[in-house]
Motif scaffolding. Structure first.
Motif, mmCIF file in Angstrom:
data_model
loop_
_atom_site.group_PDB
_atom_site.id
_atom_site.type_symbol
_atom_site.label_atom_id
_atom_site.label_comp_id
_atom_site.label_asym_id
_atom_site.label_seq_id
_atom_site.Cartn_x
_atom_site.Cartn_y
_atom_site.Cartn_z
ATOM 1 N N LEU A 113 25.510 97.220 143.365
ATOM 2 C CA LEU A 113 25.579 98.542 143.916
ATOM 3 C C LEU A 113 25.350 99.460 142.706
ATOM 4 C CD1 LEU A 113 26.953 96.514 146.222
ATOM 5 C CD2 LEU A 113 28.010 98.714 146.883
ATOM 6 N N ASP A 114 24.254 100.417 143.036
ATOM 7 C CA ASP A 114 24.100 101.254 141.868
ATOM 8 C C ASP A 114 23.867 102.893 142.593
ATOM 9 O OD1 ASP A 114 23.040 102.781 139.743
ATOM 10 O OD2 ASP A 114 22.658 100.816 138.679
ATOM 11 N N TYR A 119 17.918 103.652 137.637
ATOM 12 C CA TYR A 119 18.743 102.627 136.987
ATOM 13 C C TYR A 119 18.652 101.479 137.615
ATOM 14 C CZ TYR A 119 20.560 106.275 133.665
ATOM 15 O OH TYR A 119 20.831 107.306 132.689
ATOM 16 N N LEU A 120 18.866 101.315 138.930
ATOM 17 C CA LEU A 120 18.998 100.107 139.626
ATOM 18 C C LEU A 120 17.341 99.216 139.632
ATOM 19 C CD1 LEU A 120 20.212 98.114 141.542
ATOM 20 C CD2 LEU A 120 19.284 99.594 143.442
ATOM 21 N N ARG A 121 16.609 100.033 139.587
ATOM 22 C CA ARG A 121 15.204 99.281 139.318
ATOM 23 C C ARG A 121 14.936 98.610 138.020
ATOM 24 N NH1 ARG A 121 13.142 103.595 142.499
ATOM 25 N NH2 ARG A 121 12.755 104.911 140.434
ATOM 26 N N LYS A 122 15.673 99.425 137.064
ATOM 27 C CA LYS A 122 15.598 98.991 135.430
ATOM 28 C C LYS A 122 16.448 97.959 135.503
ATOM 29 C CE LYS A 122 15.004 103.445 133.396
ATOM 30 N NZ LYS A 122 15.793 104.531 132.189
ATOM 31 N N CYS A 123 17.583 97.796 136.052
ATOM 32 C CA CYS A 123 18.501 96.592 136.080
ATOM 33 C C CYS A 123 17.951 95.351 136.776
ATOM 34 C CB CYS A 123 19.892 96.890 136.605
ATOM 35 S SG CYS A 123 20.787 98.152 135.760
ATOM 36 N N LEU A 124 17.366 95.660 137.848
ATOM 37 C CA LEU A 124 16.891 94.550 138.627
ATOM 38 C C LEU A 124 15.557 93.870 137.913
ATOM 39 C CD1 LEU A 124 16.459 95.986 142.156
ATOM 40 C CD2 LEU A 124 18.368 94.290 141.294
ATOM 41 N N ASP A 125 14.814 94.692 137.336
ATOM 42 C CA ASP A 125 13.651 94.148 136.076
ATOM 43 C C ASP A 125 14.499 93.123 135.190
ATOM 44 O OD1 ASP A 125 11.866 95.379 137.703
ATOM 45 O OD2 ASP A 125 11.714 97.135 136.198
ATOM 46 N N ILE A 130 15.874 88.026 132.831
ATOM 47 C CA ILE A 130 17.053 86.661 132.385
ATOM 48 C C ILE A 130 16.855 85.469 133.216
ATOM 49 C CG2 ILE A 130 19.351 86.660 131.978
ATOM 50 C CD1 ILE A 130 19.581 89.500 131.315
ATOM 51 N N GLY A 131 16.708 85.662 134.405
ATOM 52 C CA GLY A 131 16.797 84.757 135.348
ATOM 53 C C GLY A 131 18.036 84.743 136.204
ATOM 54 N N VAL A 132 18.822 85.851 136.770
ATOM 55 C CA VAL A 132 20.012 85.746 137.381
ATOM 56 C C VAL A 132 19.648 86.007 138.872
ATOM 57 C CG1 VAL A 132 22.106 87.229 137.569
ATOM 58 C CG2 VAL A 132 21.371 86.765 135.270
ATOM 59 N N PRO A 133 20.002 85.333 139.750
ATOM 60 C CA PRO A 133 19.870 85.911 141.198
ATOM 61 C C PRO A 133 20.708 86.927 141.545
ATOM 62 C CG PRO A 133 20.822 83.588 140.901
ATOM 63 C CD PRO A 133 21.064 84.168 139.626
ATOM 64 N N VAL A 134 20.032 88.117 141.958
ATOM 65 C CA VAL A 134 20.679 89.485 142.562
ATOM 66 C C VAL A 134 20.287 89.775 143.682
ATOM 67 C CG1 VAL A 134 18.844 90.440 140.856
ATOM 68 C CG2 VAL A 134 21.273 91.623 141.162
ATOM 69 N N LYS A 135 21.087 90.530 144.328
ATOM 70 C CA LYS A 135 20.629 91.284 145.377
ATOM 71 C C LYS A 135 21.108 92.690 145.084
ATOM 72 C CE LYS A 135 19.480 93.053 149.228
ATOM 73 N NZ LYS A 135 18.223 93.011 149.894
ATOM 74 N N GLY A 136 20.133 93.679 144.892
ATOM 75 C CA GLY A 136 20.437 95.103 144.390
ATOM 76 C C GLY A 136 20.440 96.045 145.655
#
Length: 292
Positions: A113-114, A119-125, A130-136
């Protein structure tokens, strides 16, 4: 001065050391004042127009290039860490390379949660890289305490990131007073809500905080990692490096706090935490069936 929303500016009183985006303009005590979000640091601030300088493209490029070089250095060191973790897991699973096991790995799932969509878009990229499963999810800091519980039920994450923007204001109280911080109290309440869902520190790992956040309150509320021990600014991508390291550490192994923060851009002045187990799980066999 012709400054508009979304312009990139610097603060003259700070020698324009940090780039900010103008997100709002209002009158405060008779002065035209801009609300500012850091371009690379998770900092929120406000400043009167007379203290602002609109940054020209050449100045922006120079400052941005310095940050990108730091990001690349940090990412290269982080990749080395991840490769070492992978080799360690491979060594363990294959009985010191004596067995040819066909195995697979399941890293932890992250719910991020951002308070800042950019910043959220940068983090999701970076998570994807890296290959981390994420829901932003973009969520204002003030809404995080209300939204985190239902989101945990919906996505059932192994790791939660609660971040956005924050700032300490000296005129509102001492550094020990939570109300002297822009958003720390909301991060604290969100951590408490998450812990009501999952009290165990190793079943749900939590990172919480942004620039200058009240570190002690976040840890006491139940966060595994938080910012900012020395009330300094943290880089936009620092939370990603921390939780990704946990994602690729085996669930039988503890994550040393120094090992987690040493390759971040901010370091121990801006980030800290408690010993926490990893969340990576290894399985076997990894088999592709005939109909695939």
């Amino acid at each position: 001065m012709n400054i508009e929303i979304n312009d990139v500016v610097g603060r003259l009183s700070y020698q324009c050391d940090i780039l900010f985006r103008v997100i709002d303009i209002r009158m405060v005590n008779g002065q035209k004042t801009a609300m500012l979000y850091g371009e690379d640091y998770r900092l929120i601030a406000d400043a009167p127009f007379h203290d602002l300088k609109k940054m020209d493209p050449r100045e922006r490029d120079r400052i941005t290039r310095e940050f990108r070089n730091l990001e690349e250095q940090s990412f290269d060191l982080f990749k080395q860490d991840i490769e070492l973790l992978k080799h360690k897991q491979e060594y363990r699973v294959t009985n010191a390379y004596r067995e040819d096991y066909n195995y697979f790995q399941v890293p932890g799932k992250v719910l991020h949660l951002d308070g800042d969509p950019s910043y959220l878009r940068k983090c999701l990229d970076l998570y994807e890289k890296i290959g981390v499963p994420v829901k932003g999810i973009h969520c204002s800091e003030t809404e995080m305490p209300n939204r985190i519980g239902p989101l945990i039920d919906k996505y059932r994450p192994n790791i939660i990131v609660l971040t956005g923007h924050d700032a300490y204001t000296k005129s509102k109280g001492g550094k020990g007073e939570i109300n002297a911080y822009r958003h720390s109290k909301y991060f604290v309440e969100a951590v408490k809500e998450a812990r009501r869902k999952s009290p165990h520190l190793d079943q749900l790992v939590i990172f919480a905080g942004a620039c200058q956040s009240h570190f002690e309150s976040l840890i006491h509320a139940g966060a595994n990692f938080a910012s900012s021990p020395s009330r300094v600014n943290i880089h936009a991508l620092d939370p990603v490096y921390i939780v990704s390291k946990i994602c690729f550490t085996g669930f039988k192994d503890s994550v040393n706090v120094w090992d987690v923060i040493r390759n971040t851009l901010t370091g121990e002045k801006g980030l800290g935490g408690i010993e926490t187990k990893g969340v990576l799980r290894t399985g076997m066999p990894f088999k592709i069936t005939d109909d695939q």
